[in-house]
Design an enzyme around this catalytic site. Sequence first.
Site, mmCIF file in Angstrom:
data_model
loop_
_atom_site.group_PDB
_atom_site.id
_atom_site.type_symbol
_atom_site.label_atom_id
_atom_site.label_comp_id
_atom_site.label_asym_id
_atom_site.label_seq_id
_atom_site.Cartn_x
_atom_site.Cartn_y
_atom_site.Cartn_z
ATOM 1 N N ARG A 71 0.850 -1.184 0.000
ATOM 2 C CA ARG A 71 0.000 0.000 0.000
ATOM 3 C C ARG A 71 0.891 1.241 0.000
ATOM 4 N NH1 ARG A 71 -1.799 0.867 4.408
ATOM 5 N NH2 ARG A 71 -1.204 -0.893 5.682
ATOM 6 N N TYR A 213 -1.269 -3.454 -6.828
ATOM 7 C CA TYR A 213 -0.996 -4.293 -5.658
ATOM 8 C C TYR A 213 -2.052 -4.182 -4.560
ATOM 9 C CZ TYR A 213 2.157 -7.185 -2.890
ATOM 10 O OH TYR A 213 2.722 -8.236 -2.199
ATOM 11 N N LYS A 222 -9.502 -2.351 1.628
ATOM 12 C CA LYS A 222 -9.243 -1.186 2.477
ATOM 13 C C LYS A 222 -10.046 0.044 2.017
ATOM 14 C CE LYS A 222 -6.022 -3.470 4.716
ATOM 15 N NZ LYS A 222 -6.278 -3.987 6.060
ATOM 16 N N HIS A 242 -11.048 -2.150 11.446
ATOM 17 C CA HIS A 242 -9.899 -2.955 11.023
ATOM 18 C C HIS A 242 -9.659 -4.013 12.106
ATOM 19 C CE1 HIS A 242 -5.348 -3.026 9.893
ATOM 20 N NE2 HIS A 242 -6.027 -3.827 9.114
ATOM 21 N N SER A 264 -0.577 -3.306 11.726
ATOM 22 C CA SER A 264 0.093 -4.275 10.864
ATOM 23 C C SER A 264 1.303 -4.852 11.601
ATOM 24 C CB SER A 264 0.568 -3.599 9.579
ATOM 25 O OG SER A 264 -0.538 -3.068 8.896
ATOM 26 N N CYS A 266 1.474 -7.225 13.865
ATOM 27 C CA CYS A 266 1.307 -7.564 15.285
ATOM 28 C C CYS A 266 0.628 -8.927 15.452
ATOM 29 C CB CYS A 266 0.497 -6.492 16.005
ATOM 30 S SG CYS A 266 1.377 -4.947 16.207
ATOM 31 N N LYS A 268 -2.113 -10.337 13.733
ATOM 32 C CA LYS A 268 -3.576 -10.365 13.722
ATOM 33 C C LYS A 268 -4.120 -11.661 13.090
ATOM 34 C CE LYS A 268 -6.917 -7.055 12.094
ATOM 35 N NZ LYS A 268 -6.832 -6.214 10.907
ATOM 36 N N THR A 269 -3.575 -12.021 11.923
ATOM 37 C CA THR A 269 -4.042 -13.245 11.264
ATOM 38 C C THR A 269 -3.730 -14.459 12.145
ATOM 39 O OG1 THR A 269 -3.763 -12.213 9.107
ATOM 40 C CG2 THR A 269 -3.899 -14.603 9.123
ATOM 41 N N ASN A 270 -2.556 -14.441 12.803
ATOM 42 C CA ASN A 270 -2.202 -15.568 13.684
ATOM 43 C C ASN A 270 -3.201 -15.697 14.833
ATOM 44 O OD1 ASN A 270 0.009 -15.708 12.053
ATOM 45 N ND2 ASN A 270 1.459 -14.893 13.542
ATOM 46 N N ASP A 289 -9.307 -9.652 9.182
ATOM 47 C CA ASP A 289 -8.846 -8.287 8.902
ATOM 48 C C ASP A 289 -9.884 -7.187 9.147
ATOM 49 O OD1 ASP A 289 -6.708 -6.603 8.085
ATOM 50 O OD2 ASP A 289 -7.589 -6.392 6.098
ATOM 51 N N ASN A 385 6.698 -8.099 2.211
ATOM 52 C CA ASN A 385 5.232 -7.946 2.121
ATOM 53 C C ASN A 385 4.643 -8.900 1.073
ATOM 54 O OD1 ASN A 385 2.748 -6.723 2.887
ATOM 55 N ND2 ASN A 385 2.828 -5.378 1.092
ATOM 56 N N ARG A 387 2.574 -11.960 -0.358
ATOM 57 C CA ARG A 387 1.224 -12.296 0.113
ATOM 58 C C ARG A 387 0.716 -13.611 -0.440
ATOM 59 N NH1 ARG A 387 -1.470 -8.391 3.585
ATOM 60 N NH2 ARG A 387 -0.055 -6.633 3.625
ATOM 61 N N ARG A 418 2.576 -3.409 19.533
ATOM 62 C CA ARG A 418 3.882 -3.875 20.021
ATOM 63 C C ARG A 418 4.395 -2.885 21.043
ATOM 64 N NH1 ARG A 418 6.941 -7.702 17.147
ATOM 65 N NH2 ARG A 418 5.657 -8.521 15.460
ATOM 66 N N TYR A 525 1.554 -16.449 20.384
ATOM 67 C CA TYR A 525 0.930 -17.503 19.549
ATOM 68 C C TYR A 525 -0.131 -18.280 20.348
ATOM 69 C CZ TYR A 525 4.838 -16.228 16.557
ATOM 70 O OH TYR A 525 5.720 -15.516 15.802
ATOM 71 N N ASP A 527 -0.207 -19.659 23.105
ATOM 72 C CA ASP A 527 -0.322 -19.360 24.535
ATOM 73 C C ASP A 527 -1.148 -18.107 24.801
ATOM 74 O OD1 ASP A 527 1.044 -21.482 25.956
ATOM 75 O OD2 ASP A 527 2.814 -20.837 24.836
ATOM 76 N N ASN A 528 -1.440 -17.355 23.766
ATOM 77 C CA ASN A 528 -2.354 -16.210 23.965
ATOM 78 C C ASN A 528 -3.749 -16.699 24.360
ATOM 79 O OD1 ASN A 528 -0.314 -14.422 23.400
ATOM 80 N ND2 ASN A 528 -0.828 -14.258 21.221
HETATM 81 C C1 OXD Z 1 -2.803 -4.293 6.319
HETATM 82 C C2 OXD Z 1 -3.311 -5.424 5.525
HETATM 83 O O1 OXD Z 1 -1.811 -3.665 5.933
HETATM 84 O O2 OXD Z 1 -4.270 -6.067 5.964
HETATM 85 O O3 OXD Z 1 -3.409 -4.003 7.346
HETATM 86 O O4 OXD Z 1 -2.776 -5.698 4.443
HETATM 87 MN MN MN Z 2 -5.229 -5.126 7.578
#
Ligand code: OXD
Ligand code: MN
Length: 619
Positions: A71, A213, A222, A242, A264, A266, A268-270, A289, A385, A387, A418, A525, A527-528
Site C-alpha cells: 500500500r 498491488y 481497504k 480494522h 500491521s 502484530c 492479527k491473522t495468527n 482483517d 510484504n 502475500r 507492540r 501464539y 499461549d495467547n
Molecule cells: C494491512 C493489511 O496492511 O491487511 O493491514 O494488508
Molecule cells: Mn489489515
Amino acid sequence: MDYKTIKHAKILAWIEECVKMCEPDSVYLCDGSTKEYDTLMKKCVDAGLATPLKKKENSFLFRSLPSDVARVEARTFISAKTEEAAGPTNHWIDPVELKATMKGLYKGCMHGRTMYIIPFCMGPLGSPIAKYGIELTDSEYVVLNMDIMTRAGEKVWQYLGTDGEFVPCLHSVGKPLNNGEKDNGIWPCADVEHKYITQFPEERLIWSYGSGYGGNALLGKKCFALRIASVIARDEGWLAEHMLILKLTNPKGEVKYVTGAFPSACGKTNLAMLIPTIPGWKVETIGDDIAWMKFGDDGRLYAINPEAGFFGVAPGTSAESNKNALISAEKNTIYTNCALTEDGDVWWEGIGYPAKGNLVDWKGQPRPAFPKDKAPKGEEMAHPNARFTAPAKQCPCIAPEWEDPKGVPISAILFGGRRPSTVPLVHQARNWNHGVFLGSIVGSEITAASTINAAEVGKIRRDPFAILPFCGYNMGDYFAHWVSIGKTAEKNGKADKLPKIFYVNWFRKDENNADLPGGFMWPGYGDNSRVLAWIFDRCDGVDNCVDTPIGFMPKEGAINTDGLADYYKKTLPEITKVDKEGWLKEVKDIRENHYPKFGKHLPKELSDCLDDLEARLSK
Ligand code: OXD
Ligand code: MN
C-alpha cells in the site's frame, strides 16, 4: 458477457462514462464463474505474468515490480470537500483539483487493454449488513483476487436489482498499451508519483490509479470496507473496523465472539487462527482483517466479515506460527512476490524449513539460498510484504457460522500493539468510554528495526484503533462516533449489552534475560489462549480481577499457567502489574504529542479519561 445487458440504469450510465474516459479496447462483464477464472489465469500465464505452481493445486505465483509492492500511504487520499473533514491523519487534496488531475491520467489509460466489470458484495450475500460495489479494472490480477476476496459475479445482480445502492470503484494500473505494445511478462503499473488511491467520502466513490498491488487495487478491501464504509457507518450509526473476528469456545462448550484491532505486523491473522495450548479451549475464525458491526434488536453488536478470503502476509507464516493459514493456502491460492523453488513450490523467510537448492527470488532472479536462510535486509528471497490470497472457506478452523447473514454477537473487543515496555499483558477498560480511550491510544514502539533515526527509537507511533491508514474521515470525529455508540446503547437501556473492551500486549521485552527467546516475556501464539480464557471469564463477570489505576487486571493465579515454561511463569508477575512510572510517561506523551493533533474534534470524554488515569496513577 455484454455489459449493455445490465438492467441497473445508474450502474450502466456510470460504466458508459468510464468507458468513454478510459477508452479500453474491449469491455467484459465478469460472471464470477470457474471457467472465467481459469481463462483469465491462463491469459496471465501466457503473458508471463503468472507461474503455475506444480506443488500446489490450482495455485499461481505473480511477481510485481519493485516499485509496486505494498500500500502507498503517501499516495492515498481522503478527498473530502474540506481538509478538516479528512482530518489531521489523512492526506488530502481538494476533490475538484484531484478529479481534474486524475481525469487527465484516466483519459485513454486503458488503450490496448480490456476493462473488466466486477459486480461484488462485501459480506454474506443478502445479509442486512452487506454492501455492494462495482469495480472497473484493466487488471486480470485484480479480477482473480477479487474473485477470492469478495463474493463476485452474476450472483450479485439479484441483490442489486435495477436500482440497488452500490459503491462505484474505478481502477487502472495506469499503463496503457499503445500501438500493439505488450506487457512482456512485466507487472504493469505507473511511477510512484502518478499513483493515486483516492476516496471521495461524500460521494462514496473510489478512484485508484497506477498500482496493481493489494489494498491499492482490490478496492473492496481497504478502500471500500474501511475508508468508505467507516464514513457510511458514521452516518448510519454502526462500526466499520480494522478488526479480526474470532469464535472462542470454552471446555464447557460455551461460545463467545471476540473482535480485535492490531496494527500491521502484530500477528492479527495468527490470533484469528490460533491453536490454543490450554486443553479444552477452541478458537475458530470468522475473519482476519475487517469487521462490520451493527446493533441487533437485542441491543448487542453483531459482526460480519465483509471479506471472503485472506490476503495474508507470507513471510513469517509457518507451521509453528500459523498452521491454519498454511493449510488455507494449500490450493486455489494466488501467491504474490514469494520465492519459487526448483520443484515448483513457494518459499519465504520464516516458512519454518530451509530452502532447498536454488530459488528464483521475488524479482525473478535465480539465486542460491543464503547460508541458514539468513538474507541481509533488502536481499530477502521473498519480499517482506509477499502475500497469499486464499479462500476463507479453505481455512481448517473457519467457524461454520462465518457466513451467517445476521452476523455474530460480540462479547469482547481487543486492542493491542507492540509495546516492549509499560503496557501489561492484559487489562480491561472500566466502561465503554474508557475502552474508547484505550482504542484511541493504540500504538507500537518504534524499534531500531523500523527506523534508521536513532532519536526515534522508543517513541510511540500511535495507530488509534489500528485504523490510522484506513479511516475515511477526521479521526477526532471517529473517536466521537465510538463514544456515540455507547450513548446509543445507554439511551436504549442496553449499555450492559455492549462488548467489554480489553487492551492486550504480547510483546513485552526483557533484553537482559538470556532465558527468553527473542527477549520476549510472553510466548505469544497459541499461549495467547491463556489470556483469551481470562477475557472469556471476565465477560461472564467471574471474580478473577483486581481494580488498578489503569483498569481491571488478572488476580494472582487467574491466568492459567499449566504447561507454561518456567521462565514465563517467572516473568508473568512482571507483565501483569502496573508500571506506574511508565504509565505517567504515557499520559505525558498522549497529552503533549497525541491528543493535541485532534484539536476541537477530540471528544471531552477522552480527555476526561486521560485526566482520570493521571489522577489514579498519582494517588
Ligand atoms: C494491512 C493489511 O496492511 O491487511 O493491514 O494488508
Ligand atoms: Mn489489515
